[in-house]
Scaffold this motif. Structure first.
Motif, mmCIF file in Angstrom:
data_model
loop_
_atom_site.group_PDB
_atom_site.id
_atom_site.type_symbol
_atom_site.label_atom_id
_atom_site.label_comp_id
_atom_site.label_asym_id
_atom_site.label_seq_id
_atom_site.Cartn_x
_atom_site.Cartn_y
_atom_site.Cartn_z
ATOM 1 N N UNK A 1 41.393 -57.482 4.277
ATOM 2 C CA UNK A 1 41.018 -58.257 5.454
ATOM 3 C C UNK A 1 39.550 -58.639 5.279
ATOM 4 N N UNK A 2 39.132 -59.736 5.915
ATOM 5 C CA UNK A 2 37.728 -60.141 5.785
ATOM 6 C C UNK A 2 36.764 -59.030 6.203
ATOM 7 N N UNK A 3 37.138 -58.251 7.204
ATOM 8 C CA UNK A 3 36.261 -57.156 7.648
ATOM 9 C C UNK A 3 36.145 -56.087 6.558
ATOM 10 N N UNK A 4 37.298 -55.749 5.989
ATOM 11 C CA UNK A 4 37.311 -54.788 4.878
ATOM 12 C C UNK A 4 36.458 -55.284 3.725
ATOM 13 N N UNK A 5 36.637 -56.573 3.416
ATOM 14 C CA UNK A 5 35.923 -57.171 2.289
ATOM 15 C C UNK A 5 34.421 -57.102 2.523
ATOM 16 N N UNK A 6 34.036 -57.397 3.766
ATOM 17 C CA UNK A 6 32.618 -57.379 4.118
ATOM 18 C C UNK A 6 32.052 -55.974 3.906
ATOM 19 N N UNK A 7 32.819 -54.993 4.355
ATOM 20 C CA UNK A 7 32.410 -53.597 4.212
ATOM 21 C C UNK A 7 32.286 -53.212 2.735
ATOM 22 N N UNK A 8 33.265 -53.681 1.948
ATOM 23 C CA UNK A 8 33.269 -53.336 0.534
ATOM 24 C C UNK A 8 32.049 -53.923 -0.172
ATOM 25 N N UNK A 9 31.744 -55.171 0.144
ATOM 26 C CA UNK A 9 30.591 -55.826 -0.480
ATOM 27 C C UNK A 9 29.305 -55.101 -0.099
ATOM 28 N N UNK A 10 29.239 -54.678 1.172
ATOM 29 C CA UNK A 10 28.052 -53.935 1.610
ATOM 30 C C UNK A 10 27.918 -52.633 0.824
ATOM 31 N N UNK A 11 29.049 -51.954 0.633
ATOM 32 C CA UNK A 11 29.040 -50.714 -0.147
ATOM 33 C C UNK A 11 28.595 -50.966 -1.581
ATOM 34 N N UNK A 12 29.056 -52.097 -2.126
ATOM 35 C CA UNK A 12 28.726 -52.459 -3.506
ATOM 36 C C UNK A 12 27.217 -52.650 -3.654
#
Length: 542
Positions: free
Chosen positions: A394-405
């Motif tokens: 989901x876009x929210x998940x993706x956003x979180x993942x990129x932040x973690x990256x």
DNA sequence: GTGTTCACG
DNA sequence: ACGTACGTGAACACG
């Protein structure tokens, strides 16, 4: 002498006697426009050229790779304010077009003289501009100009094809397509042109009442991502997807390639273009040999048709492993990433273990796949929306993942920001060898344009540096082939891969030095890795 | 000639 | 509110 149309023309033997020694003289420096063409034409006419010194097309490309054209006419207009005599004045156009050898020598002479004059003036102009930019001048003189001859040699080599295999594949594809046609017409309730996106849209969205997704200028999209969405609503979607895949394979590859074989050499001689891309990459055309299928099992089989001409030879391919990520690690100097490459880790697994904070052994396939997508996304400047689309998050998940990256890889974030800042300051993105691409719109008030410019600023540095690297590798490889007179022919360059034809019995030996030449082309702080595979065709398993 | 689609890195 | 990942080349439809 008189030709078939009554025109006078020059006798080839006379020309060869007069010009041959001059052209072959290394000490006589050659200046030209698109010299690779002359190299090939004159070599085929028994007049090999030495002393290739300055190509105005290549010089213009080095100075401004984003320029739409580096043709002589176009450069004369822009750089010299001069309007060249159009070639159509001599040879006409359309189906009655002549070839240049049919033009009367006196008329051709006038035209050729303008050609030489304009090229000379372009040379003076471009040389002066290069002298103001030492890094570009060095790139031009030490990489791009020597590469002209390497590309000419590659084109001259050509590649041998197994035409019987291509014919067989085309036949099988035809049968499969006929079968699919019938089933699609059945599902559609009538015959229509499946190749027409417009007609297909009418069937899908009007006649069958499926819900349309994206719309473009010409109407409702029927591309693969749309059809995939429709696949659980109606069986026609998968049939059309299959049809698209097969007709692409048949029309673009199975049918076309064999027809382009030169009957004189029995080989296929594509063009490798040096002045097309904005980033410094090569492109290939007539046909494009840089997009031969590999991603699907069926498409991949096309590669089995790329074979050595002699049974005792083999096809060897050498490709850089993770070249763009290695450059990213080197440029950003991220310690963890550099250490991972130094230890020759599975880089996507490694990144996943860091971002998810789990031991390497506990990284799942999904975790690895997501990390791989983000790493590629970084190189292209992808955002959360794009990542979501390419991974199914989901876009929210993706956003979180990129932040973690980026939390884990702060130095990469810093590198990306630095690329953008530098481009803003200088107006250019610059590669490892000083190649420059003008980046506009970094200050645009239009958010979309500005975001695109920022992505270009980042991507050009990485993609362009990878292009620089493999160009240097190609020079080193061809130099060794020439000086040691090795029985090795460079056939193709596919951005991070070089493909060769050489004696099968010597594959191990040549593979070793080729990989060595490629890994040492430029000195980085991250080790470079090259995977070598060889076998009876380009299909050979890795 | 332009737009859509899809093949590759 | 908007669009949404970079770089290519080729086949096909359509006007």
């Amino acid at each position: 002498m008189r030709g078939p149309l009554g025109a006078t023309y020059l006798d080839l033997a006379d020309v060869r006697a007069e010009l041959g020694p001059i052209l072959a003289d290394e000490e006589v420096r050659k200046i030209g426009q698109n010299i690779k063409y002359d190299l090939l034409v004159l070599r085929n006419a028994g007049m090999p050229i030495a002393g290739v010194y300055f190509d105005t097309m290549v010089a213009s490309y080095c100075l401004d790779p984003g320029r739409s054209s580096h043709s002589m006419d176009n450069m004369a207009r822009d750089y010299l304010n001069y309007e060249c005599v159009p070639i159509v004045n001599l040879i006409g156009k359309g189906k009655n077009q002549l070839t240049f050898d049919m033009v009367d020598a006196a008329v051709a002479c006038e035209y050729a003289a303008e050609d030489a004059d304009v090229t000379w003036q372009l040379y003076a102009y471009l040389k002066a501009r290069l002298e103001t930019q030492p890094r570009i001048a060095k790139l031009f003189a030490e990489v791009e100009m020597p590469l002209v001859s390497v590309l000419a040699q590659m084109e001259y080599n050509g590649v041998s094809l197994d035409t019987a295999l291509l014919r067989q594949m085309a036949g099988e594809l035809s049968e499969a397509l006929e079968f699919l046609d019938e089933r699609i017409y059945e599902q559609a309730g009538g015959v229509f042109n499946i190749d027409s996106p417009k007609q297909l849209a009418e069937i899908l969205f009007d006649k069958l009442g499926l819900k349309s997704g994206r719309v473009g200028k010409a109407g409702r999209s029927t591309d693969a991502s749309v059809l995939e969405q429709l696949s659980d609503q109606h069986p026609i979607a998968d049939l059309v997807l299959e049809h698209r895949t097969l007709s692409k394979l048949k029309n673009t590859y199975a049918d076309k390639l064999a027809g382009m074989i030169n009957p004189r050499t029995n080989r296929l001689h594509a063009s490798f273009n040096q002045t097309v891309t904005a980033t410094g990459r090569l492109s290939s055309s007539d046909p494009n040999l840089q997009n031969i299928p590999i991603r699907t099992e069926l498409g991949r089989k096309i590669r089995a048709a790329f074979v050595p001409a002699k049974e005792t030879d083999c096809i060897l391919s050498a490709d850089y492993s993770q070249i763009e990520l290695r450059l990213l690690a080197d440029f950003s100097r991220d310690e963890a990433l550099m250490a991972a490459f130094a230890a020759d880790q599975d880089i996507h697994r490694f990144v996943a273990s860091q971002v998810y904070d789990v031991p390497l052994a506990e990284v799942t396939n999904q975790m690895r796949a997501r990390s791989k997508s983000v790493s590629f996304g970084v190189i292209y400047g992808q955002g959360a929306f794009g990542l979501a689309r390419s991974t199914g998050m989901s876009p929210a998940e993706a956003k979180e993942f990129i932040e973690g990256y980026f939390a884990r890889y702060g130095s990469i974030r810093a590198f990306l920001d630095e690329c953008i800042a530098k481009a803003k300051e200088t107006g250019y993105a610059e590669t490892i060898l000083g190649r420059r691409r003008r980046i506009r719109d970094l200050d645009s008030k239009n958010g979309g344009r500005r975001a695109l410019a920022e992505r270009l600023a980042v991507n050009t540095v990485i993609q362009g540096s990878a292009a620089d690297l493999i160009k240097v590798a190609m020079l080193n490889v061809q130099r060794k082939i020439d000086t040691e007179r090795l029985p090795v022919a460079v056939l193709l360059q596919v951005h991070d891969e070089l493909v060769f034809e050489l004696p099968a019995a010597e594959a191990e030996e040549h593979g070793r030095w080729i990989a060595e030449a490629m890994t040492t082309a430029l000195e980085l702080d991250v080790p470079l890795k090259v995977d070598v595979a060889y076998g009876p065709s380009w299909l050979s398993d890795k």
